[in-house]
Design an enzyme around this catalytic site. Structure first.
Site, mmCIF file in Angstrom:
data_model
loop_
_atom_site.group_PDB
_atom_site.id
_atom_site.type_symbol
_atom_site.label_atom_id
_atom_site.label_comp_id
_atom_site.label_asym_id
_atom_site.label_seq_id
_atom_site.Cartn_x
_atom_site.Cartn_y
_atom_site.Cartn_z
ATOM 1 N N SER A 28 0.808 -1.224 0.000
ATOM 2 C CA SER A 28 0.000 0.000 0.000
ATOM 3 C C SER A 28 0.842 1.275 0.000
ATOM 4 C CB SER A 28 -0.970 0.019 1.190
ATOM 5 O OG SER A 28 -0.266 0.140 2.411
ATOM 6 N N LYS A 58 1.223 4.819 7.031
ATOM 7 C CA LYS A 58 0.558 5.626 6.007
ATOM 8 C C LYS A 58 1.083 7.061 6.040
ATOM 9 C CE LYS A 58 -2.423 2.604 4.356
ATOM 10 N NZ LYS A 58 -1.730 1.442 4.924
#
Length: 238
Positions: A159, A197
């Protein structure tokens, strides 16, 4: 390692697919896990997808595929699946095994290096419990770290691939409870899920951005996200 709810949902989805050939609806999942809203199910599915346990099949309704099960269930399930002539595809991580030159680097007393703890794996999401126990140690040049306390995590998933962070990389994290908008952080969501993230501050909300267009940006209220550290370096084995 999964949270209890993530594990419960994964087992439920796998059982339903094996029994009926299709994945359960969000309403069925919500009822099975006794959750109040579908948003909770959506968050759990996203976390399972990031960890490589499931994937969503495009252009099909109610289309989820179980890629793998937790290690303690895999042996039992593989026997049953073998009887049915079905073998799931598996995405494997290091599982805490030594990773070549990365984790075999000798600990040094030289003033130019720092001994850093490898605390576990993080899906670039992982339960916070997985990053509270030391699994290994290795020496890192001080020039890569700077001041403060640091730890390392093994990345699982893709991701953050467009930020140059690949599956299997070791990320170096400076412990911190704050970060600027645009920093890549270890963020604790709802006191149960840690994920790597890019953090964006949007008014009173906090967005956690993936660096891969296949994954959506997740937006939370300020009280739902706690910064656990900021990315300061990365190690990769070739």
């Amino acid at each position: 390692m999964l949270t209890a709810k993530q594990r419960e949902l994964l087992v439920f989805i796998d059982k339903r697919i094996r029994e009926t050939g299709i994945s359960p609806s969000f309403d069925e999942m919500k009822e099975a896990l006794d959750l109040k809203s579908k948003s909770g199910i959506h968050r759990l599915i996203t976390a399972l997808e990031e960890r490589g346990f499931i994937r969503r099949l495009p252009h099909r309704a109610r289309a989820l595929e179980v890629l793998r099960l937790p290690d303690d269930l895999a042996s039992e399930e593989s026997i049953e699946q073998h009887k049915k002539g079905f073998t799931p595809s598996v995405i494997e991580g290091s599982g805490g095994r030594k990773r070549g030159n990365v984790t075999e680097m000798p600990v040094s007393n030289n003033d130019g290096v720092v001994d850093v703890s490898v605390l576990g794996r993080i899906a670039a999401g992982t339960p916070i419990s997985a990053i509270q126990h030391e699994q290994d140690r290795f020496a890192v040049p001080k020039a890569m770290l700077g001041s403060g306390e640091h730890y390392a995590l093994e990345v699982q998933g893709d991701s953050m691939i467009d930020a140059g962070i690949h599956d299997g990389d070791i990320v170096l994290i400076r412990q911190s409870d704050d970060a600027g908008s645009g920093d890549i952080v270890v963020a604790l969501v709802d006191e149960e899920e840690a994920t790597l993230k890019r953090l964006r501050k949007k008014g009173a909300s906090i967005a956690l951005e993936a660096a891969n267009p296949a994954y959506e940006t997740r937006i939370f209220g300020p009280n739902r996200v706690k910064v656990q550290g900021r990315l300061v370096g990365l190690l990769r084995q070739y």
